[in-house]
Scaffold this active site. Structure first.
Site, PDB file in Angstrom:
ATOM      1  N   SER A 139      -9.663   1.822   3.236  1.00 30.48           N
ATOM      2  CA  SER A 139      -8.841   2.584   2.330  1.00 30.48           C
ATOM      3  C   SER A 139      -7.839   1.746   1.523  1.00 30.48           C
ATOM      4  O   SER A 139      -7.346   2.217   0.494  1.00 30.48           O
ATOM      5  CB  SER A 139      -8.063   3.641   3.115  1.00 30.48           C
ATOM      6  OG  SER A 139      -7.140   3.035   3.994  1.00 30.48           O
ATOM      7  N   LYS A 149       0.834  -1.207   0.000  1.00 30.03           N
ATOM      8  CA  LYS A 149       0.000   0.000   0.000  1.00 30.03           C
ATOM      9  C   LYS A 149       0.866   1.253   0.000  1.00 30.03           C
ATOM     10  O   LYS A 149       1.888   1.305   0.700  1.00 30.03           O
ATOM     11  CB  LYS A 149      -0.910  -0.016   1.232  1.00 30.03           C
ATOM     12  CG  LYS A 149      -1.913   1.128   1.296  1.00 30.03           C
ATOM     13  CD  LYS A 149      -2.768   1.021   2.564  1.00 30.03           C
ATOM     14  CE  LYS A 149      -3.827   2.094   2.635  1.00 30.03           C
ATOM     15  NZ  LYS A 149      -4.630   1.989   3.884  1.00 30.03           N
ATOM     16  N   SER A 167      -9.726  -0.382   7.415  1.00 33.36           N
ATOM     17  CA  SER A 167      -9.159  -0.219   6.067  1.00 33.36           C
ATOM     18  C   SER A 167      -8.452  -1.439   5.486  1.00 33.36           C
ATOM     19  O   SER A 167      -8.090  -1.430   4.313  1.00 33.36           O
ATOM     20  CB  SER A 167      -8.194   0.961   6.049  1.00 33.36           C
ATOM     21  OG  SER A 167      -8.909   2.168   6.048  1.00 33.36           O
TER      22      SER A 167
END
Lengths: 100, 478
Positions: B152, B77, B176
């Site tokens: 997210s 990420k 997330s």
């Protein structure tokens, strides 16, 4: 209405955010709705409840887990400055702060 | 297109059926084909991947022992720092940011042989539940490309679900990792607060942020957690509690374990397609010989309000560092203050500014007691709910998300409605406990549903055992 336009201006000033007129009104309305919702916490009596200042158990907290304070090489200044906006190695450059 | 797992990669590489370089090339080919639509990757790092793959191929050639993740293609990420590789946090303000160091989790993955393919898209600074807050466009859900992947960590979830990486790292502050895992139909885990080092994770809310894995099986989630968990002297919030071998723990029997079903997680907000799957999922545990008990977690309903006060307060402080001086984008002004204001005004997106504003407000003079302090007190009550529950049960079963993947654009106009998507995940974030989302059938036969399993602090092995048993019993195909 919990949040006024003056509140939004004050908060934007504290947070160093330049906002457009349109953003001001959008955020005013949205913050108002969110804080209205957050007001539901007042349904709870928390008089004798301590605030949760730590997530970890006491024997796991930082004071129990600090590393030895020994000097370690950290030669990254060149890399850091290479990607800084408007740097002048070995310095970061900013607009003039002190008036003569 | 073959579905690789950590184990099959390792075996194929050891048997010389494929080289690490060939495998990386295969994944880059897949990415080239699918990423233009999915938008899961923001930056690829083929040179770095090639160097690592060559190292692994060298070990094979020299008949040296292979590390646990030898040759496994992974994605990271884009809020996790990678030395020399652009790290944007999904934000315009960091569009040119190239970190000078690697996050510990990244360092450990590479030391274990993993091949990092690139950096994945996410909501800006990990703030969002749909990935629509990325400055680089939304990620599309590979299950249905008209829908969001969740957020997210939407890019990490989509990359793994689409077969563009075997595993990925995400971060979880209020859901997330778990929520995008649920919406994309793959297992996704958040370890206990303190279990995985956050050195190199670009901070959103420091009392909540955690790094954790996505993979296509619970076994692979355990394999990645094995590598990234553990004490790191560079993160004083990483604990010294020993890390068990999750891979050997995972197959232990779950018969006789007491599982709590908190009725507060089964209210009217749950989608009618999700509810029957969760009910059927719980039934699997009964068949596995677990004891199901009703538990009461009375402060659940206050978790969203608490979370959005505490997380935004911490964010307003953490994001004060983006001022155009040392990194990222600068917008010039005629004074230092004007440069700060213009840089932040132009560099941050709408949701990030909204949260900075909210966080600044709840911390400001006159409102601190009413909001921030009140939130911290209610957080104590929520954490106490979990402690009380774990007096009676070994783990808790809940839905991960009240709804399956929603359509792109469907919820963007109402931030409060978007925040409510996190209703079942933020509780565990506030309490610091570990949680996993594991696939639990498909709503209307189409959209994946996730079942969430919470364990007590540092009870990751137990959580993984239950998730593994559930998966083996056919939980994904309910």
């Amino acid at each position: 209405m919990k949040i006024s336009r003056e509140d939004v201006l004050r908060v934007a000033e504290l947070a160093y955010l330049e906002l457009t007129e349109a953003e001001m009104e959008t955020y005013r309305a949205q913050l108002d709705a969110i804080l209205e919702y957050a007001g539901k916490l007042n349904e709870l009596d928390t008089t004798n409840v301590p605030p949760m200042a730590q997530v970890l158990a006491s024997d796991q907290q930082a004071e129990a887990t600090l590393r030895e304070d020994v000097i370690q090489p950290c030669d990254v200044a060149r890399d850091v400055l290479a990607h800084a906006p408007g740097a002048e190695p070995p310095y970061f450059r900013v607009p003039k702060v002190i008036e003569r | 297109m073959s579905a690789w797992t950590i184990q099959s990669v390792r075996e194929a590489i050891a048997a010389k059926n494929v080289s690490a370089r060939e495998l990386a090339a295969e994944f880059y080919k897949r990415i080239q084909e699918r990423n233009p639509l999915l938008n899961a990757f923001l930056t690829l790092c083929p040179d770095r991947a090639s160097t690592q793959a060559q190292r692994i191929d060298g070990l094979v050639a020299a008949k040296k022992p292979l590390p646990p993740l030898a040759g496994v293609p992974v994605a990271v990420k884009d809020v996790i720092s990678t030395r020399g590789i652009r790290t944007t946090c999904g934000s315009k303000i960091l569009e040119n940011h190239i970190p000078a160091y690697d996050a510990t989790a990244v360092e450990r993955l590479e030391a274990a042989g993993a091949v990092i393919l690139g950096k994945t898209n996410c909501d800006e600074f990990a703030m969002g539940s749909s990935n629509e807050n990325s400055a680089y466009g939304p990620v599309r859900n590979p299950v249905d490309t008209g829908r969001v992947p969740g957020g997210s960590s939407g890019g990490s979830a989509a990359a793994v679900a689409a077969g563009l990486a075997v595993a990925a790292l995400g971060t979880d502050t209020g859901g997330s990792i778990r929520q995008p895992g649920a919406l994309c139909g793959i297992p996704a885990m958040m370890g206990s607060y303190g279990r995985v080092s956050r050195f190199g994770l670009i901070a959103f809310a420091s009392s909540l942020d955690r790094i954790g894995p996505f993979a296509t099986s619970v076994r692979d989630v355990a394999a990645v957690l094995n590598i990234i968990a553990g004490r790191d002297p560079r993160d004083s919030t990483s604990v010294t509690t020993p890390v068990p071998d999750y891979l050997s723990e995972i197959s232990k029997p779950v018969k006789g374990l007491r599982l709590g079903i908190p009725k507060e997680y089964f209210g009217s907000g749950m989608d009618k397609g999700v509810r029957p799957k969760i009910t059927a999922g719980i039934e699997i545990f009964r068949k596995l010989g677990c004891q199901l008990l009703d538990v009461h977690m009375p402060h659940t309903d206050y978790a969203i309000a608490t979370y959005y006060i505490i997380a935004t307060a911490e964010a307003s402080s953490n994001l004060a560092r983006y001022d155009g001086v040392r990194y990222g984008v600068r917008v010039n002004g005629d004074s230092l203050l004007s440069m700060y204001r213009k840089t932040r005004g132009a560099g941050f997106g709408a949701e990030v500014k909204r949260r900075i504003m909210l966080g600044t407000y709840v911390l400001s003079a006159g409102y601190y007691d009413a909001y921030y302090l009140k939130g911290q007190k209610v957080r104590s009550l929520i954490a106490q709910d979990f402690r009380d529950a774990f007096q009676k049960v070994d783990a808790l079963l809940t839905p991960t998300s009240p709804v399956p993947a929603f359509r792109l654009g469907e919820r963007v106009d109402d931030p409060l409605q978007m925040y409510l998507a996190d209703i079942y995940t933020v509780t565990g974030s506030l309490a610091g406990v570990p949680g996993i989302s594991v696939p639990c059938g498909k709503a209307s036969g189409k959209l994946p549903v996730g079942l969430q399993i919470f364990g007590p602090p540092f009870g990751e092995a137990r959580v993984l055992q239950l998730a593994h048993a559930f998966e083996q019993a056919g939980g994904a195909n309910l």
